[in-house]
Design an enzyme around this catalytic site. Structure first.
Site, short mmCIF file in Angstrom:
data_model
loop_
_atom_site.label_atom_id
_atom_site.label_comp_id
_atom_site.label_asym_id
_atom_site.label_seq_id
_atom_site.Cartn_x
_atom_site.Cartn_y
_atom_site.Cartn_z
N HIS A 43 82.37 -27.99 -37.40
CA HIS A 43 81.51 -29.06 -36.90
C HIS A 43 81.91 -29.42 -35.46
O HIS A 43 81.06 -29.49 -34.58
CB HIS A 43 81.60 -30.29 -37.80
CG HIS A 43 81.02 -31.54 -37.21
ND1 HIS A 43 79.67 -31.77 -37.12
CD2 HIS A 43 81.61 -32.63 -36.67
CE1 HIS A 43 79.46 -32.94 -36.55
NE2 HIS A 43 80.63 -33.49 -36.26
N ASP A 92 64.77 -21.41 -7.22
CA ASP A 92 65.39 -21.00 -8.48
C ASP A 92 66.89 -21.19 -8.35
O ASP A 92 67.36 -21.68 -7.33
CB ASP A 92 65.06 -19.53 -8.81
CG ASP A 92 65.11 -19.28 -10.33
OD1 ASP A 92 66.12 -19.66 -10.95
OD2 ASP A 92 64.15 -18.71 -10.87
N TRP A 113 89.36 -28.58 -34.65
CA TRP A 113 88.77 -27.95 -33.47
C TRP A 113 89.80 -27.79 -32.35
O TRP A 113 89.59 -27.05 -31.41
CB TRP A 113 87.55 -28.74 -32.99
CG TRP A 113 87.86 -29.87 -32.05
CD1 TRP A 113 88.24 -31.12 -32.41
CD2 TRP A 113 87.83 -29.85 -30.62
NE1 TRP A 113 88.46 -31.88 -31.30
CE2 TRP A 113 88.21 -31.13 -30.18
CE3 TRP A 113 87.52 -28.89 -29.66
CZ2 TRP A 113 88.30 -31.47 -28.83
CZ3 TRP A 113 87.61 -29.23 -28.32
CH2 TRP A 113 87.99 -30.50 -27.92
N SER A 122 80.58 -17.70 -20.53
CA SER A 122 79.24 -18.25 -20.31
C SER A 122 79.32 -19.52 -19.48
O SER A 122 78.58 -19.67 -18.50
CB SER A 122 78.60 -18.51 -21.66
OG SER A 122 77.51 -19.36 -21.52
N SER A 123 80.25 -20.42 -19.85
CA SER A 123 80.33 -21.69 -19.12
C SER A 123 80.77 -21.48 -17.69
O SER A 123 80.26 -22.13 -16.78
CB SER A 123 81.34 -22.63 -19.78
OG SER A 123 81.02 -22.82 -21.10
N HIS A 136 91.24 -32.41 -21.83
CA HIS A 136 90.81 -33.66 -21.26
C HIS A 136 89.72 -33.51 -20.21
O HIS A 136 88.71 -34.20 -20.29
CB HIS A 136 91.96 -34.55 -20.78
CG HIS A 136 91.47 -35.96 -20.74
ND1 HIS A 136 91.34 -36.71 -21.88
CD2 HIS A 136 90.94 -36.69 -19.75
CE1 HIS A 136 90.76 -37.86 -21.57
NE2 HIS A 136 90.51 -37.88 -20.30
N GLU A 157 87.62 -31.28 -20.32
CA GLU A 157 86.47 -30.92 -21.15
C GLU A 157 85.66 -32.14 -21.58
O GLU A 157 84.44 -32.10 -21.58
CB GLU A 157 86.96 -30.13 -22.38
CG GLU A 157 85.95 -29.94 -23.48
CD GLU A 157 84.83 -28.98 -23.12
OE1 GLU A 157 84.98 -28.26 -22.13
OE2 GLU A 157 83.81 -28.98 -23.83
N TYR A 193 85.23 -34.83 -19.99
CA TYR A 193 84.43 -35.28 -18.85
C TYR A 193 83.36 -34.27 -18.49
O TYR A 193 82.32 -34.64 -17.94
CB TYR A 193 85.34 -35.64 -17.67
CG TYR A 193 86.11 -36.88 -18.00
CD1 TYR A 193 85.48 -38.11 -17.96
CD2 TYR A 193 87.41 -36.82 -18.45
CE1 TYR A 193 86.14 -39.26 -18.35
CE2 TYR A 193 88.08 -37.97 -18.83
CZ TYR A 193 87.44 -39.18 -18.78
OH TYR A 193 88.09 -40.31 -19.17
N SER A 249 71.85 -42.51 -14.52
CA SER A 249 71.64 -43.02 -13.17
C SER A 249 70.24 -42.67 -12.64
O SER A 249 69.86 -43.14 -11.58
CB SER A 249 72.69 -42.46 -12.21
OG SER A 249 73.97 -42.70 -12.72
N HIS A 303 98.09 -38.03 -22.99
CA HIS A 303 97.81 -39.21 -23.83
C HIS A 303 97.26 -38.80 -25.20
O HIS A 303 97.13 -39.63 -26.07
CB HIS A 303 96.89 -40.21 -23.12
CG HIS A 303 95.50 -39.71 -22.84
ND1 HIS A 303 94.77 -40.11 -21.78
CD2 HIS A 303 94.72 -38.83 -23.50
CE1 HIS A 303 93.60 -39.51 -21.78
NE2 HIS A 303 93.54 -38.73 -22.82
N HIS A 304 96.94 -37.52 -25.35
CA HIS A 304 96.59 -37.02 -26.69
C HIS A 304 97.84 -36.69 -27.50
O HIS A 304 97.74 -36.30 -28.65
CB HIS A 304 95.74 -35.75 -26.58
CG HIS A 304 94.43 -35.97 -25.87
ND1 HIS A 304 93.28 -36.30 -26.52
CD2 HIS A 304 94.12 -35.92 -24.55
CE1 HIS A 304 92.30 -36.42 -25.64
NE2 HIS A 304 92.78 -36.21 -24.45
N THR A 339 85.12 -45.74 -14.09
CA THR A 339 84.10 -45.83 -15.14
C THR A 339 83.49 -47.23 -15.14
O THR A 339 82.28 -47.39 -15.30
CB THR A 339 84.72 -45.53 -16.52
OG1 THR A 339 85.53 -44.37 -16.39
CG2 THR A 339 83.65 -45.26 -17.54
N LYS A 378 80.90 -47.55 -12.55
CA LYS A 378 79.60 -47.00 -12.96
C LYS A 378 78.83 -47.99 -13.83
O LYS A 378 77.65 -48.24 -13.60
CB LYS A 378 79.82 -45.70 -13.73
CG LYS A 378 80.19 -44.58 -12.80
CD LYS A 378 80.37 -43.31 -13.56
CE LYS A 378 80.23 -42.15 -12.61
NZ LYS A 378 78.87 -42.00 -12.09
N ARG A 381 92.41 -38.91 -40.33
CA ARG A 381 91.25 -38.04 -40.15
C ARG A 381 91.54 -36.70 -40.82
O ARG A 381 92.67 -36.43 -41.23
CB ARG A 381 90.95 -37.86 -38.67
CG ARG A 381 92.01 -37.13 -37.91
CD ARG A 381 91.83 -37.23 -36.41
NE ARG A 381 90.82 -36.29 -35.92
CZ ARG A 381 90.85 -35.75 -34.69
NH1 ARG A 381 91.81 -36.04 -33.84
NH2 ARG A 381 89.91 -34.92 -34.30
#
Lengths: 536, 179
Positions: free
Chosen positions: A78, A107, A143, A171-172, A255, A257, A259, A270, A304-305, A330, A333, A452
């Protein structure tokens, strides 16, 4: 250049090729954007079905419908499918559709590579899904695939997972290279960098994050691959390696990722808020700098993870303060979005409803993130449902919300038709209520200590899990309605004007009601760019 | 009009090189540069309980009244057929003085077994000041069938260690080596 002359010959027939080969061979940014979006939607349904299985198991305490190993496969897949199959491709799809139109380019800069980077995805997704049918089943290590769970103790199918991650990374990275080249090279000559709409800005910055972070992920899975098959010991203490290093490398990717998934969402919001507030975006340049600061900070906060891996106090303090610092840009924003609405002539069409609920719900997710970033508090919250609630608030009511908002907002431009507004409103209220019923109780579960990634739980968690599961089923069902709204719009929608939204600004709205197959063969003039600028 | 296109859609060679080399460099960074940096970082900081080593017996300023309790732990990785444990479970030590203790390991199989012990010190803030002069963990150990060996360890807790730390634990995890 040869392609330029080739286009001049092709000018006689504007439309796309007929039949299925149009989609296989296409190099058109609009076609590829459409492919990305449908692929992402399909993956969203697949990943959503897995979530339904998870919530089914968690409906009541005790083992209900599946064995724990399959439950672990579901939570793992998932996460992987939603991150790499749904959110990221959807953002790339929106980028493909919108960036060339927003910068006045005909294009993408590298159209053939664009085709390739899309068509890798179904194969990567297929390889990943095929692991369900292999001995030992799909990846079941979460994951985040921490070593040694994913190296020493994982089934053979993990090598297919590694290959799939490599392909997704390719791909990315190609997508990111393409977007950088498009924005830098193909931008209308009259458009300066600080004229660019925010969606383009946020995607440009996201591309740099992708280029920096995805190769690190590729490196991590490559080290896993050699540890598993070729006798190296990067993450194996027997050979002088260290499993904790895996977490450092993973989160050095992980991390940025998060963002990567949220910055384009910031760009989308925006656009939508100024349109329906009928005011220019407040603080355009501060938005650009805030985005860039968030991107920079995302590279220096990864541990921090990992507060519970046994870090020296100095390390915990550094990562805690650096994490807190992200709240500053943040916050800028969120303040800018609110200030944009201040004294605006606001109307509440469905895209605006999604954008407004994004601001509120994403901020809730941001605040729970701050709580998790406090090192001493994290000892209590770590690996509980509080974390699950946090990242679903930022990813579902953050990134996914923005994707849905963008789909409804630009759907008239893509199809030339309007979706059913009342049905879309029903869908919005259905989704926004059910998503909170789904995820809000998970905060309480986490604070009370429910871990979890477990298929069974102790009895005191039963009530909130029941509420959460019921919300989950309702939320899952709402996507059937979303699919109907989009298909109904394509088939039966009422034709719209070129600028269906009253206050919309942007080069894409100067095109015909349904954007032509080829647009901006001549770049827009300075005057047009200034008239269509979102900001004053 | 195609001829009006001012877009610079020819990507220059230099830009191509930048676009392609950035991801490649990041990949190389992740695989070949991060792990060695991480090792050096752990050695310098004692991060992850990486213990230090001294080459010769040094003189430290010794405070006789100060006492630290060092506890010894032993673990073996699953599938490593050796019984392994400390000779004494804990010792009162004075920081700055050298002490000797030992671990005992017995091979329970009919085959020769080779292994190596990996040390770890907790808390992390003590790891940097826990130095070993000699240790069986410096070398791989060869166990003949059913052989029992006593493996010695000579260590010092340096007086620079934070005075608030009263308990230090040293644990070894024995891993099997293939050859």
């Amino acid at each position: 250049m040869t392609t330029a002359t080739a286009t001049s010959h092709d000018d006689h027939h504007h439309g796309p090729e007929k039949g299925i080969m149009r989609w296989v061979k296409t190099t058109n940014h609009k076609d590829i954007g459409t492919l990305y979006l449908w692929f992402a939607f399909a993956m969203l349904l697949v990943g959503g079905a897995m979530a339904m299985g998870i919530r089914m198991e968690l409906l009541q305490p005790g083992m209900q419908v599946m064995d724990p190993h399959f439950f672990n496969q579901l939570t793992t897949m998932h996460g992987l499918i939603m991150v790499f199959g749904a959110i990221m491709p959807a953002m790339v799809g929106l980028g493909n559709w919108l960036i060339p139109m927003m910068v006045g380019a005909p294009d993408m800069a590298l159209p053939r590579m664009n085709n390739w980077s899309f068509w890798i995805l179904p194969f990567a997704g297929g390889i990943l899904m095929s692991t369900f049918f292999m001995d030992g089943g799909a990846p079941a290590f979460g994951w985040t695939f921490y070593a040694p769970l994913s190296t020493t103790f994982a089934p053979d199918s993990t090598d297919f997972f590694i290959f799939a991650v490599h392909l997704l990374g390719f791909s990315s990275i190609m997508g990111a290279i393409n977007i950088i080249a498009t924005v830098i090279n193909m931008r209308a000559p009259e458009m300066k960098l600080m004229d660019m709409p925010l969606f383009v800005w946020t995607w440009l910055i996201t591309s740099f994050l992708l280029i920096g972070a995805m190769p690190v992920l590729a490196g991590a899975v490559t080290m896993m691959l050699t540890d598993r098959n070729f006798g190296t010991a990067f993450f194996d203490a027997t050979g002088g390696g260290d499993p904790v290093m895996f977490q450092h490398i993973f989160w050095f990717f992980g991390h940025p990722e998060v963002y990567i998934m949220i910055l384009p969402a910031f760009g989308i919001i925006s656009h939508i808020i100024p349109t329906f507030s009928r005011k220019p975006l407040f603080g355009y340049s501060s938005m650009v700098y805030a985005t860039a600061s968030i991107a920079f900070l995302s590279y220096i906060v990864w541990a921090h993870h990992m507060f519970l891996t046994g870090m020296p106090v100095a390390g915990e303090l550094y990562f805690m303060y650096a994490t807190m610092m992200i709240a500053v840009p943040t916050g800028v924003k969120v303040f800018n979005w609110v200030s944009t609405m201040w004294k605006g002539s606001m109307t509440f069409e469905t895209p605006m409803l999604w954008a407004l609920s994004f601001v509120i719900l994403f901020t809730i997710g941001g605040f729970s993130g701050l709580m998790l970033g406090i090192a001493p508090a994290d000892i209590q919250y770590h690996d509980t449902y509080f974390v699950v609630a946090h990242f679903h608030y930022v990813l579902v009511t953050g990134a996914l919300w923005a994707i849905i908002a963008a789909t409804l907002y630009w759907l008239p431009k893509w199809t030339g038709k309007m979706y059913n507004e009342s049905l879309a409103k029903v869908h919005f209220w259905w989704a926004v209520i059910s998503v909170n019923v789904l995820f809000f109780p998970q905060h309480f579960l986490g604070l009370a200590g429910m871990p979890r990634r477990i298929p069974d739980y102790s009895l005191q968690f039963a009530d909130f899990n029941l509420i959460s599961s019921l919300g989950g089923f309702a939320f899952g069902a709402s996507f059937i309605l979303l699919a109907y709204i989009v298909v109904d719009c394509i088939r039966n929608g009422k034709p719209v004007d070129a600028r269906p939204w009253d206050g919309a600004k942007g080069l894409e709205w100067t095109l015909s009601a349904k954007a032509d197959y080829h647009t901006f063969n001549t770049p827009p003039s300075r005057e047009l760019i200034e008239n269509e600028s979102q900001h004053s | 009009m195609v001829t009006d296109m001012k877009q610079n859609n020819k990507i220059t060679k230099g830009f191509w090189i930048k676009l392609v080399s950035a991801p490649i460099l990041m990949f190389v960074f992740a695989v070949f540069i991060m792990p060695p940096i991480y090792d050096v970082f752990c050695e310098i900081t004692g991060f992850n309980g990486t213990t230090g080593r001294v080459e010769a017996e040094q003189q430290y300023e010794v405070e006789e009244e100060r006492k630290v309790e060092v506890s010894f732990f032993a673990m073996t990785m699953p599938g490593f057929p050796v019984q392994f444990g400390p000779k004494v479970n804990s010792m009162q030590v004075v920081p700055g003085k050298f002490y000797t203790t030992s671990y005992i390991a017995k091979n329970n199989t009919d085959k020769e077994v080779i292994g190596q012990a990996i040390p770890s010190v907790a808390p992390t803030d003590a790891a940097l000041y826990f130095k070993k002069l000699e240790c069986f963990c410096f070398n791989r150990q060869v166990f003949k069938p059913h052989e029992e060996i006593e493996m010695s360890l000579r260590f010092v807790v340096e007086p620079e260690m934070d005075e608030r730390i009263k308990d230090v634990s040293l644990s070894y995890n024995f891993f099997k080596l293939e050859s």
